[in-house]
Design an enzyme around this catalytic site. Structure first.
Site, PDB file in Angstrom:
ATOM      1  N   ARG A  23     -26.699 -26.058 -49.319  1.00 43.90           N
ATOM      2  CA  ARG A  23     -25.273 -25.877 -47.957  1.00 43.90           C
ATOM      3  C   ARG A  23     -25.344 -26.274 -46.847  1.00 43.90           C
ATOM      4  O   ARG A  23     -23.656 -26.550 -46.309  1.00 43.90           O
ATOM      5  CB  ARG A  23     -24.470 -23.942 -48.474  1.00 43.90           C
ATOM      6  CG  ARG A  23     -24.912 -24.291 -50.024  1.00 43.90           C
ATOM      7  CD  ARG A  23     -24.852 -22.625 -50.158  1.00 43.90           C
ATOM      8  NE  ARG A  23     -26.073 -21.976 -49.472  1.00 43.90           N
ATOM      9  CZ  ARG A  23     -25.662 -20.446 -49.268  1.00 43.90           C
ATOM     10  NH1 ARG A  23     -24.656 -20.118 -49.097  1.00 43.90           N
ATOM     11  NH2 ARG A  23     -27.141 -19.952 -48.926  1.00 43.90           N
ATOM     12  N   ASN A  48     -17.444 -20.694 -21.878  1.00 41.29           N
ATOM     13  CA  ASN A  48     -16.861 -22.123 -21.698  1.00 41.29           C
ATOM     14  C   ASN A  48     -17.639 -23.861 -21.742  1.00 41.29           C
ATOM     15  O   ASN A  48     -18.546 -22.717 -23.227  1.00 41.29           O
ATOM     16  CB  ASN A  48     -17.484 -22.760 -19.954  1.00 41.29           C
ATOM     17  CG  ASN A  48     -16.124 -21.248 -18.416  1.00 41.29           C
ATOM     18  OD1 ASN A  48     -15.641 -21.085 -19.180  1.00 41.29           O
ATOM     19  ND2 ASN A  48     -17.766 -21.527 -18.059  1.00 41.29           N
ATOM     20  N   LYS A  71     -26.887 -18.381 -16.685  1.00 43.04           N
ATOM     21  CA  LYS A  71     -25.483 -18.684 -17.610  1.00 43.04           C
ATOM     22  C   LYS A  71     -26.973 -18.694 -18.961  1.00 43.04           C
ATOM     23  O   LYS A  71     -28.039 -18.653 -18.572  1.00 43.04           O
ATOM     24  CB  LYS A  71     -25.717 -20.126 -17.650  1.00 43.04           C
ATOM     25  CG  LYS A  71     -24.578 -19.839 -16.381  1.00 43.04           C
ATOM     26  CD  LYS A  71     -24.313 -21.481 -15.567  1.00 43.04           C
ATOM     27  CE  LYS A  71     -22.948 -21.744 -14.440  1.00 43.04           C
ATOM     28  NZ  LYS A  71     -23.819 -23.228 -13.862  1.00 43.04           N
ATOM     29  N   ASP A 169     -18.990 -33.896  -7.346  1.00 45.19           N
ATOM     30  CA  ASP A 169     -20.850 -33.967  -7.713  1.00 45.19           C
ATOM     31  C   ASP A 169     -20.713 -34.850  -6.685  1.00 45.19           C
ATOM     32  O   ASP A 169     -22.469 -35.065  -6.757  1.00 45.19           O
ATOM     33  CB  ASP A 169     -20.959 -34.359  -9.473  1.00 45.19           C
ATOM     34  CG  ASP A 169     -21.432 -32.763  -9.487  1.00 45.19           C
ATOM     35  OD1 ASP A 169     -20.479 -32.110  -9.176  1.00 45.19           O
ATOM     36  OD2 ASP A 169     -20.689 -32.555 -11.284  1.00 45.19           O
TER      37      ASP A 169
END
Length: 184
Positions: A23, A48, A71, A169
């Protein structure tokens, strides 16, 4: 869940037990009590998600204290090379990095403590990237160092001349011109 230690104390790779059959698959992506036991007590308050195309590089970002963030990141579609750079002055690993390949197939997660700059490069056509943070985002606390700084010696597995970076950046300072707000 298997915990894979890295060369930098506190930065770990988490590999869940994945159950597969005809499955598809199932795995527990987060369990607070297991996480607290194997990594430490972290109170995540914000999740996020980003979607990016091949060649996009995001980072190397951090939030200045008192808005610093730990994080827990993962890639749910595609693949990214994720990197954490130690920016804690006084750390024996200051300026060193750990990289981790995160893919929709390996289901790995990468834990990045406070005091690290974080970034990633998209290696697949599309990547959906998710991360949990232990502090709320604060635009005034934004910080970064150049994701393409050659002195960091990061092998991004991309041709950097074709990298896609945001204007923000592109304008981060090089590591040697950067004054870290973190002290170990």
């Amino acid at each position: 869940m298997e915990v894979i230690k890295t060369d930098i104390e506190g930065v770990v790779i988490l590999e869940p037990r994945v159950f597969t059959d005809s499955r598809g698959y199932f795995f527990e992506s987060f369990n607070r009590s297991v996480f607290d036991e194997v990594v430490g007590k972290i109170d995540f308050v914000q999740d996020n998600e980003s979607c990016s195309s091949r060649g996009v590089m995001r980072g190397l970002h951090f939030q200045r204290p008192p808005h610093a963030q730990a994080k827990l990141v993962r890639c749910v579609r595609g693949s990214v090379l994720d990197v954490a750079v130690d920016i804690r002055k006084g750390s024996p690993t200051y300026g060193r990095h750990v990289s981790c390949l995160l893919t929709e197939h390996n289901h790995r997660q990468f834990f990045i403590p406070r005091g690290f700059a974080h970034g990633f490069a998209v290696l697949s056509d599309i990547a959906v990237f998710q991360y949990k943070c232990d502090n709320y985002y604060c635009s005034e606390a934004d910080g970064g160092i150049s994701i393409v700084d050659p002195s960091l010696d990061i092998d991004w597995r991309l041709d950097l001349s074709e990298a896609i970076l945001s204007e923000k950046d592109r304008n981060h300072p090089m590591f040697n011109d950067f004054d870290s707000p973190f002290v170990l």
